[in-house]
Design an enzyme around this catalytic site. Sequence first.
Site, PDB file in Angstrom:
ATOM      1  N   ASP A  18      -8.608 -21.046 -11.784  1.00 51.80           N
ATOM      2  CA  ASP A  18      -8.668 -21.112 -13.238  1.00 51.80           C
ATOM      3  C   ASP A  18      -9.600 -22.269 -13.569  1.00 51.80           C
ATOM      4  O   ASP A  18      -9.196 -23.433 -13.539  1.00 51.80           O
ATOM      5  CB  ASP A  18      -7.271 -21.347 -13.817  1.00 51.80           C
ATOM      6  CG  ASP A  18      -7.283 -21.450 -15.339  1.00 51.80           C
ATOM      7  OD1 ASP A  18      -8.158 -20.837 -15.975  1.00 51.80           O
ATOM      8  OD2 ASP A  18      -6.416 -22.167 -15.883  1.00 51.80           O
ATOM      9  N   GLU A  78     -11.056 -16.696 -12.997  1.00 50.32           N
ATOM     10  CA  GLU A  78     -10.904 -16.243 -14.373  1.00 50.32           C
ATOM     11  C   GLU A  78     -12.212 -16.504 -15.088  1.00 50.32           C
ATOM     12  O   GLU A  78     -12.737 -17.622 -15.049  1.00 50.32           O
ATOM     13  CB  GLU A  78      -9.759 -16.974 -15.057  1.00 50.32           C
ATOM     14  CG  GLU A  78      -9.477 -16.428 -16.441  1.00 50.32           C
ATOM     15  CD  GLU A  78      -8.222 -17.009 -17.046  1.00 50.32           C
ATOM     16  OE1 GLU A  78      -7.147 -16.428 -16.845  1.00 50.32           O
ATOM     17  OE2 GLU A  78      -8.325 -18.050 -17.716  1.00 50.32           O
ATOM     18  N   ASP A 151      -2.155 -24.531 -15.589  1.00 49.03           N
ATOM     19  CA  ASP A 151      -3.435 -24.107 -15.013  1.00 49.03           C
ATOM     20  C   ASP A 151      -3.212 -23.610 -13.579  1.00 49.03           C
ATOM     21  O   ASP A 151      -3.905 -22.716 -13.113  1.00 49.03           O
ATOM     22  CB  ASP A 151      -4.432 -25.276 -15.009  1.00 49.03           C
ATOM     23  CG  ASP A 151      -4.618 -25.864 -16.387  1.00 49.03           C
ATOM     24  OD1 ASP A 151      -5.582 -25.472 -17.068  1.00 49.03           O
ATOM     25  OD2 ASP A 151      -3.794 -26.698 -16.795  1.00 49.03           O
TER      26      ASP A 151
END
Length: 193
Positions: A18, A78, A151
């Site tokens: 992420d 992501e 996260d």
Amino acid sequence: MDKEPKIPTKEKIVLGIDPGTNVMGFGLILIKGNKYSLLQFGVIHLKKYSDHALKLKKIFDKITQILEEFSPDAVALEAPFFGQNVQSMLKLGRAQGVAMAAALAKEIAITEYSPKKVKQSVTGNGNASKEQVAEMLKTLLNIRELPHLLDATDALAVALCHHFHEGRLQTRGRSGGWKAFLTENPDRVKNKN
């Protein structure tokens, strides 16, 4: 009566990332056949570095270290979502690019997923909150206690999303274009000769 020999199940490790410029989440899952389990997850703290170039170096170094320690078979990231602040988007894109470069340097396949696709894959709702994603992962991966910074669970969600979609991606990626389609589907194409 002889038992049939068991076919060994190939193990695979997926690293989910992420991206972030202040906090970057990472999560690793181990896949054995259709089963998956948690290997490791955490965050890279970058807020303490004021220089953006130094942050990028720290991202590259830490991702490289994770890649060397766990030897993942795939890296899933992501994709950044589009925001109002162009400078923030630029910095986030650089952070993602550096993480990708670390994987490419180790010749590891990279796949990107939109935040909506990740949430949909894990919770069934593309508009789920970070907290909903984390709670679902707690159940799916038997996480005892959720981390303070989500996260890390977002990164795990990216890795799990990759596992859920990998078969479809490989099939699509193997096609080899129009020539391969013609070869694989002779009954669907009329020959004009």
